[in-house]
Design a protein around this motif. Structure first.
Motif, short mmCIF file in Angstrom:
data_model
loop_
_atom_site.label_atom_id
_atom_site.label_comp_id
_atom_site.label_asym_id
_atom_site.label_seq_id
_atom_site.Cartn_x
_atom_site.Cartn_y
_atom_site.Cartn_z
N ALA A 1 0.65 -1.26 0.00
CA ALA A 1 0.15 -0.01 -0.04
C ALA A 1 0.94 1.13 0.07
O ALA A 1 0.68 2.35 -0.75
CB ALA A 1 -0.80 -0.01 1.10
N THR A 2 1.70 1.24 0.62
CA THR A 2 2.83 2.34 0.90
C THR A 2 3.54 2.54 -0.58
O THR A 2 3.71 3.80 -0.82
CB THR A 2 3.72 2.37 1.92
OG1 THR A 2 3.13 2.03 3.29
CG2 THR A 2 4.77 3.24 1.97
N ARG A 3 4.11 1.51 -1.08
CA ARG A 3 4.63 1.47 -2.31
C ARG A 3 3.73 2.18 -3.48
O ARG A 3 4.19 3.08 -4.30
CB ARG A 3 5.38 0.36 -2.67
CG ARG A 3 6.30 -0.11 -2.03
CD ARG A 3 7.28 -1.23 -2.76
NE ARG A 3 6.47 -2.47 -3.25
CZ ARG A 3 6.30 -3.38 -2.31
NH1 ARG A 3 7.06 -3.54 -1.16
NH2 ARG A 3 5.37 -4.55 -2.64
N THR A 4 2.53 1.69 -3.45
CA THR A 4 1.52 2.07 -4.32
C THR A 4 1.20 3.54 -4.16
O THR A 4 1.00 4.45 -5.17
CB THR A 4 0.17 1.26 -4.36
OG1 THR A 4 0.73 -0.25 -4.57
CG2 THR A 4 -0.73 1.64 -5.47
N ALA A 5 0.81 3.92 -3.10
CA ALA A 5 0.66 5.36 -2.67
C ALA A 5 1.79 6.19 -2.84
O ALA A 5 1.45 7.31 -3.58
CB ALA A 5 0.24 5.54 -1.19
N ASP A 6 3.09 5.77 -2.81
CA ASP A 6 4.13 6.76 -2.98
C ASP A 6 4.33 6.98 -4.59
O ASP A 6 4.49 7.94 -5.28
CB ASP A 6 5.52 6.06 -2.48
CG ASP A 6 5.46 6.36 -1.13
OD1 ASP A 6 6.23 5.52 -0.45
OD2 ASP A 6 4.55 7.07 -0.44
N ARG A 7 4.02 5.88 -5.19
CA ARG A 7 4.05 5.85 -6.95
C ARG A 7 2.98 6.83 -7.42
O ARG A 7 3.29 7.71 -8.30
CB ARG A 7 3.63 4.39 -7.38
CG ARG A 7 3.91 4.43 -8.94
CD ARG A 7 5.29 4.39 -9.33
NE ARG A 7 5.18 4.29 -10.98
CZ ARG A 7 5.18 3.35 -11.48
NH1 ARG A 7 5.15 1.97 -10.89
NH2 ARG A 7 5.07 3.10 -12.99
N LEU A 8 1.69 6.65 -6.92
CA LEU A 8 0.60 7.69 -7.42
C LEU A 8 0.98 9.01 -6.75
O LEU A 8 1.02 9.84 -7.78
CB LEU A 8 -0.45 7.24 -6.60
CG LEU A 8 -1.19 5.86 -7.27
CD1 LEU A 8 -2.36 5.85 -6.37
CD2 LEU A 8 -1.52 6.08 -8.70
N GLN A 9 1.86 9.34 -5.78
CA GLN A 9 1.93 10.53 -5.21
C GLN A 9 3.20 11.21 -6.14
O GLN A 9 3.15 12.36 -6.48
CB GLN A 9 2.50 10.58 -3.73
CG GLN A 9 2.54 11.96 -3.23
CD GLN A 9 1.27 12.73 -3.33
OE1 GLN A 9 -0.11 12.17 -2.72
NE2 GLN A 9 1.02 13.78 -3.81
N ASP A 10 4.32 10.32 -6.57
CA ASP A 10 5.16 10.74 -7.35
C ASP A 10 4.71 11.14 -8.81
O ASP A 10 5.35 12.21 -9.41
CB ASP A 10 6.39 9.45 -7.40
CG ASP A 10 7.52 10.12 -8.10
OD1 ASP A 10 7.73 9.26 -9.42
OD2 ASP A 10 8.26 10.82 -7.80
#
Length: 788
Positions: free
Chosen positions: A667-676
């Motif tokens: 969940a953290t990696r996916t959220a960071d990817r979207l935020q990036d």
């Protein structure tokens, strides 16, 4: 007998004068009203319905009351005034007036004067007014006032029972509406003719009561053109009567490939206002004078040729159906009519989507720019017709339907000529598969195949033409354009041929109506100047054409700049919305593992996936719109963001998150990817100068951020109670709602966020610090780990 004091005598006199006039006016008014009522209805019979007596009674009583009140006010006098009037009438030589003035004086002189006045009045005959006339007048008024309600009771007789309601007579059955129809005999429903031909036609009019005002209505490309009255013999009689006449195409000034529609209508002879009787609509397609082009067997140059024919047939069918709905005798509230109208509206809207997909197919096959341009112009006409049909404006929808049909017909003719000229087939489609399912969501058109590219091309070519006209000696002798495939990025030929093509393409863009009004205004001005320049070139005077050519180039360049400005503004709005949705998706993905149950966590993950994919589709659509009629740079930026959101690894990560929503690392990696992705898109947005209000807002944000940093650095602030708005001071938050960016806020920046702060970063967080990392914590350090 003691003489009556003068003040009592004066009051009796004043009462008489004050009361006699109003009573007299009231008696007169009541008597006149009673006489008028008796004159209107001189019997005691019951009043008939519609009698004028009630109106006269109300009017007379109202006037009498008003006059009585006026007389009462007018006769109001003071005691001194009445004393003077009584002195004059009794020749008392101001004795009564002096008594009134001295009535409160206890002195001996005043008392002696009052006694002398009373003694004098006792010897004057008729000094005291008689009450008998006043009483008689009051009794008369009372009698007249009583006679009014008695007369009214005699006329209305409320004590009598209401007569039994007579049985309502059955309404006469209206005669049935006369039946009528107009049917075509010749020619066929769709025919072809040149622009100077005579098209004879024959029809049969049938009616049960006769017809009148027979009229032939002619439209060109859906727009009304000519209305001709007809007078067939015997049509005003019941029965079947032939109608024979001719359609003269030279009267309506049509051009090749125009679509002429015509129909007959007449009124049924009847006293009622009945709808007109209308024939079906028929069509004549205008063909060139020299029809030496024929379609060779199998010589279809493009695989999409059958699809264009299908579009034309579908538009023709919808035009006929809409014409029937507009002229049928059925009421628009009829459920059958409503159902059919909704179906035709849906089919017309669906035709817009199909046309876009055929357009994509044409571009993929490398169709000529003229074909792409014509099909592009047909789309807004179809969309306008669909909207009008949905709001039950069937008659106005016929014009855009006819325009779309004429454009598709011109495309068909163009492709037939190309096939006949080549004499061979480029691609034999055989059983053509439906290409409408093909999705090219992440591909942009070539710029020169779009309306924006066409505008940029005519601006550049008009500027080049103006430069060539200004320096004719340095330009090689222009040669006429050849029959080779033209360069889509350049216009070749003689000066007159180049100016002609530029003017025609500018007219096509202006008719397309895909640009904002400012662009269309400059486009129309440039087209008019280009025509002026063309007249000079046609007259063999390049010097006269130079100035309007230069002015036209300037107008076309202004149109390009206005198009880019409008496109950048629309792209910024689309980007702001996309960044908000993307930040919400990232937050939903990050919070999914923290939910109370597996079901709630899965819903959060599904929400993140849905928002991310809808954002990708919305950004791709905005990019295509920008490429078609906006800024090319904005289109590329938006499409880059859409491609980033549509990458396979991100899609798989979102799918896995839905399967395992409790996986916090995923969940953290996916959220960071979207935020990036949101951060990169925000950094690539246009940096336009800030206004004064935006600068003030920026300063306010910086001060708020500084206060937040100081509060976070204060150890005492950690134990403070946190308010619902997120501040620890307990004061109400001044941050605006998250759904509305404040002035000076960059696209994607959340309210209360400092200008250098990335979306999703908390107010006290340094620029290089990841979300959820406390101040002073190193980038690779976990939340619960101490520094070092």
């Amino acid at each position: 007998m003691t003489p009556r004091p003068p003040d009592h005598l004066l009051r009796d006199h004043a009462r008489w004068l004050r009361t006699a006039w109003p009573l007299g006016v009231a008696a007169t008014g009541l008597a006149l009203t009673l006489g008028a009522l008796w004159w209107l209805h001189p019997s005691l019979d019951k009043l008939k319905t519609g009698s004028a007596a009630p109106t006269w009674a109300l009017a007379g009583l109202g006037v009498t009351f008003a006059a009585t009140c006026l007389a009462w006010v007018v006769r109001e006098r003071s005691l001194l005034q009445h004393a003077r009037e009584l002195d004059d009438r009794l020749s008392a030589k101001n004795r009564i007036e002096a008594s009134i003035e001295l009535q409160h004086d206890p002195g001996a002189i005043a008392r002696a004067q009052r006694e002398e006045t009373a003694d004098y009045l006792s010897h004057v005959p008729k000094a005291r007014p008689s009450r008998l006339p006043l009483v008689a007048l009051a009794l008369l008024v009372a009698l007249l006032a009583t006679l009014h309600p008695l007369l009214w009771l005699a006329w209305t007789r409320p004590w009598e029972p209401a007569p039994a309601t007579a049985q309502a007579k059955p309404k006469p059955t209206p005669s049935p509406e006369p039946v009528a129809s107009i049917e075509w005999k010749t020619p066929e429903a769709e025919t072809q003719a040149t622009s100077i031909e005579e098209v004879p036609f024959a029809a049969v009019a049938r009616s049960s009561s006769g017809l009148s005002q027979a009229t032939l209505e002619i439209s060109v490309n859906g727009a009304p053109k000519l209305s001709t009255a007809l007078d067939p013999p015997g049509i005003d009689q019941a029965g079947s009567h032939p109608i024979e006449a001719s359609l003269y195409l030279d009267q309506i000034e049509v051009e090749p490939y125009d679509i002429v529609s015509y129909y007959l209508h007449a009124r049924r002879i009847d006293a009622r206002n009945l709808p007109e009787t209308t024939s079906p609509v028929q069509f004549v397609q205008i063909k060139p004078f020299r029809d030496d082009v024929q379609e060779l067997p199998g010589a279809e140059v493009f695989a999409s040729f059958p699809l264009l024919k299908a579009l034309k047939a579908a538009q023709l069918r919808l035009l006929k159906e809409n014409f029937f709905l507009a002229h049928t005798d059925l009421d628009h509230a009829n459920p059958v009519w409503k159902k059919e109208n909704d179906r035709v509206g849906r089919d017309q809207a669906l035709l817009v989507d199909k046309t876009q997909q055929v357009l994509d197919k044409l571009i993929e096959e490398g169709a000529a720019a003229e074909i792409v341009n014509l099909v592009t112009q047909a789309k807004p006409a179809m969309a306008a017709a669909a909207e009008k049909i949905k709001i039950v404006e069937n008659q106005p929808a016929l014009a855009p339907q006819g325009k779309a049909l004429s454009l598709l017909t011109e495309v068909e003719k163009f492709m037939i000529k190309t096939a006949a000229r080549d004499g061979r087939q480029k691609n034999n489609p055989g059983n053509v598969k439906d290409p409408f399912e093909r999705q090219k969501a992440l591909e942009l058109k070539q710029r020169f195949d779009t309306q924006a590219g066409a505008l940029e091309l005519i601006a550049a070519e008009q500027r080049r033409l103006a430069d060539d006209l200004a320096h004719p000696d340095s330009v090689p002798s222009p040669t006429p354009a050849t029959d080779d495939k033209p360069d889509p990025k350049k216009i070749e030929g003689t000066f007159a041929e180049r100016q002609t093509q530029i003017s025609q393409r500018a007219g096509a863009l202006a008719n397309g109506q895909v640009f904002v009004p400012e662009v269309l205004d400059h486009l129309e001005k440039g087209r008019d100047l280009a025509r002026t320049s063309l007249r000079g070139l046609d007259n063999g005077d390049p010097a006269a054409a130079q100035e309007p050519a230069t002015a036209a180039a300037r107008e076309f360049q202004l149109a390009v700049e206005a198009m880019n400005r409008a496109g950048d503004q629309q792209a910024r709005e689309a980007l702001v919305k996309a960044l908000r949705d993307l930040s919400t998706a990232a937050e939903s993905a990050r919070n999914a593992p923290r939910q109370s149950s597996e079901e709630v966590a899965r819903k959060q993950a599904e929400e993140a996936t849905r928002r991310a994919r809808e954002t990708a589709q919305a950004v791709a659509e905005a990019a295509r719109k920008q490429q078609e009629a906006g800024s090319q740079k904005s289109a590329q930026r938006l499409m880059d963001m859409a491609r980033s959101l549509s990458k396979e690894d991100l899609r798989k990560a979102l799918d896995r998150l839905q399967e395992t929503p409790r996986d916090e690392a995923l969940a953290t990696r996916t959220a960071d990817r979207l935020q990036d992705i949101a951060d990169r898109a925000s950094q690539q947005s246009d940096r336009t100068p800030l206004t004064t209000q935006q600068l003030a807002r920026l300063i306010d944000d910086l001060q708020r951020t500084r206060a937040n940093l100081q509060r976070l650095a204060d150890p005492k602030a950690d134990g403070g109670q946190k308010s619902p708005s997120g501040n620890t001071s307990g004061e109400p938050s001044n941050n605006p709602p998250a759904n509305h960016p404040s002035p000076g806020q960059s696209p994607g920046q959340s309210p209360g966020q400092s200008p250098g702060q990335s979306p999703g970063q908390s107010p006290g967080q340094s620029p290089g610090q990841s979300p959820g990392q406390s101040p002073g914590q190193s980038p690779g350090q976990s939340p619960g780990q101490s520094p070092g």
